[in-house]
Scaffold this motif. Sequence first.
Motif, PDB file in Angstrom:
ATOM      1  N   PRO A   1     -10.371  -0.413  12.579  1.00 21.11           N
ATOM      2  CA  PRO A   1      -9.019  -0.048  12.126  1.00 21.11           C
ATOM      3  C   PRO A   1      -8.032  -1.215  12.153  1.00 21.11           C
ATOM      4  CG  PRO A   1      -9.663   1.260  14.062  1.00 21.11           C
ATOM      5  CD  PRO A   1     -10.794   0.365  13.734  1.00 21.11           C
ATOM      6  N   ASP A   2      -8.173  -2.115  13.115  1.00 27.12           N
ATOM      7  CA  ASP A   2      -7.272  -3.267  13.180  1.00 27.12           C
ATOM      8  C   ASP A   2      -7.505  -4.220  12.001  1.00 27.12           C
ATOM      9  OD1 ASP A   2      -6.017  -2.378  15.515  1.00 27.12           O
ATOM     10  OD2 ASP A   2      -7.492  -3.390  16.799  1.00 27.12           O
ATOM     11  N   LEU A   3      -8.762  -4.478  11.733  1.00 28.00           N
ATOM     12  CA  LEU A   3      -9.098  -5.350  10.614  1.00 28.00           C
ATOM     13  C   LEU A   3      -8.676  -4.704   9.289  1.00 28.00           C
ATOM     14  CD1 LEU A   3     -10.289  -7.891   9.439  1.00 28.00           C
ATOM     15  CD2 LEU A   3     -12.567  -6.851   9.629  1.00 28.00           C
ATOM     16  N   LYS A   4      -8.842  -3.394   9.208  1.00 30.71           N
ATOM     17  CA  LYS A   4      -8.450  -2.674   7.992  1.00 30.71           C
ATOM     18  C   LYS A   4      -6.943  -2.846   7.738  1.00 30.71           C
ATOM     19  CE  LYS A   4     -10.111   1.381   5.768  1.00 30.71           C
ATOM     20  NZ  LYS A   4     -10.882   2.583   5.910  1.00 30.71           N
ATOM     21  N   LYS A   5      -6.133  -2.771   8.800  1.00 27.18           N
ATOM     22  CA  LYS A   5      -4.683  -2.971   8.660  1.00 27.18           C
ATOM     23  C   LYS A   5      -4.374  -4.389   8.208  1.00 27.18           C
ATOM     24  CE  LYS A   5      -3.033   0.474  11.925  1.00 27.18           C
ATOM     25  NZ  LYS A   5      -2.306   0.715  13.179  1.00 27.18           N
ATOM     26  N   ILE A   6      -5.114  -5.338   8.742  1.00 27.66           N
ATOM     27  CA  ILE A   6      -4.917  -6.733   8.339  1.00 27.66           C
ATOM     28  C   ILE A   6      -5.229  -6.891   6.850  1.00 27.66           C
ATOM     29  CG2 ILE A   6      -5.835  -9.081   8.585  1.00 27.66           C
ATOM     30  CD1 ILE A   6      -6.114  -8.422  11.621  1.00 27.66           C
ATOM     31  N   LEU A   7      -6.335  -6.315   6.419  1.00 25.55           N
ATOM     32  CA  LEU A   7      -6.711  -6.393   5.007  1.00 25.55           C
ATOM     33  C   LEU A   7      -5.671  -5.719   4.111  1.00 25.55           C
ATOM     34  CD1 LEU A   7     -10.516  -5.680   5.418  1.00 25.55           C
ATOM     35  CD2 LEU A   7      -9.471  -7.857   4.714  1.00 25.55           C
ATOM     36  N   GLN A   8      -5.115  -4.604   4.565  1.00 26.93           N
ATOM     37  CA  GLN A   8      -4.058  -3.937   3.809  1.00 26.93           C
ATOM     38  C   GLN A   8      -2.835  -4.842   3.686  1.00 26.93           C
ATOM     39  OE1 GLN A   8      -3.597  -0.396   6.173  1.00 26.93           O
ATOM     40  NE2 GLN A   8      -5.000   0.807   4.896  1.00 26.93           N
ATOM     41  N   GLY A   9      -2.495  -5.493   4.789  1.00 23.17           N
ATOM     42  CA  GLY A   9      -1.355  -6.402   4.778  1.00 23.17           C
ATOM     43  C   GLY A   9      -1.569  -7.582   3.840  1.00 23.17           C
ATOM     44  N   ILE A  10      -2.766  -8.119   3.859  1.00 18.68           N
ATOM     45  CA  ILE A  10      -3.072  -9.247   2.970  1.00 18.68           C
ATOM     46  C   ILE A  10      -2.997  -8.802   1.509  1.00 18.68           C
ATOM     47  CG2 ILE A  10      -4.834 -10.905   2.262  1.00 18.68           C
ATOM     48  CD1 ILE A  10      -5.813 -10.884   5.202  1.00 18.68           C
ATOM     49  N   ALA A  11      -3.525  -7.629   1.211  1.00 20.33           N
ATOM     50  CA  ALA A  11      -3.460  -7.109  -0.162  1.00 20.33           C
ATOM     51  C   ALA A  11      -2.003  -6.946  -0.606  1.00 20.33           C
ATOM     52  CB  ALA A  11      -4.203  -5.777  -0.270  1.00 20.33           C
ATOM     53  N   LYS A  12      -1.152  -6.468   0.301  1.00 20.08           N
ATOM     54  CA  LYS A  12       0.269  -6.321  -0.023  1.00 20.08           C
ATOM     55  C   LYS A  12       0.916  -7.681  -0.279  1.00 20.08           C
ATOM     56  CE  LYS A  12       1.074  -1.966   2.362  1.00 20.08           C
ATOM     57  NZ  LYS A  12       1.756  -1.293   3.481  1.00 20.08           N
ATOM     58  N   GLU A  13       0.534  -8.681   0.511  1.00 22.27           N
ATOM     59  CA  GLU A  13       1.073 -10.037   0.306  1.00 22.27           C
ATOM     60  C   GLU A  13       0.671 -10.580  -1.063  1.00 22.27           C
ATOM     61  OE1 GLU A  13       3.128 -12.208   1.979  1.00 22.27           O
ATOM     62  OE2 GLU A  13       3.610 -10.415   3.136  1.00 22.27           O
TER      63      GLU A  13
ATOM     64  N   LYS B   1       4.021 -10.437  -8.090  1.00 15.29           N
ATOM     65  CA  LYS B   1       5.340 -10.097  -8.632  1.00 15.29           C
ATOM     66  C   LYS B   1       6.223 -11.328  -8.780  1.00 15.29           C
ATOM     67  CE  LYS B   1       5.290  -5.366  -6.966  1.00 15.29           C
ATOM     68  NZ  LYS B   1       5.800  -4.410  -5.998  1.00 15.29           N
ATOM     69  N   ALA B   2       6.166 -12.219  -7.810  1.00 17.37           N
ATOM     70  CA  ALA B   2       6.968 -13.450  -7.882  1.00 17.37           C
ATOM     71  C   ALA B   2       6.517 -14.313  -9.068  1.00 17.37           C
ATOM     72  CB  ALA B   2       6.848 -14.228  -6.576  1.00 17.37           C
TER      73      ALA B   2
END
Length: 80
Positions: free
Chosen positions: A42-54, A60-61
């Motif tokens: 679950p921790d790694l999954k959150k990290i991957l979600q964050g990276i995808a959002k970045e 967009k930029a």
Amino acid sequence: MERDSASSKRQKQLFLIFKMAIESERAAQVRYKQAQQYCDDPDLKKILQGIAKEEAVHEKALVRWYARLKKRISKEQEPS
């Protein structure tokens, strides 16, 4: 005339680079989302979600800067 041709080639190259960068950001988002599907931690999954959002923020930029550049170049090419 040669200067205009060289300038035009440089602009085309710049647009191509922006398009490739945008596509790279989109592809990265897909990769990180796919990685989430294979992740049990679950921790790694959150990290991957964050990276995808970045990556989405980067996309967009780049799209905004691409549009600004296109608008600026269009104005420069308008007849005086």
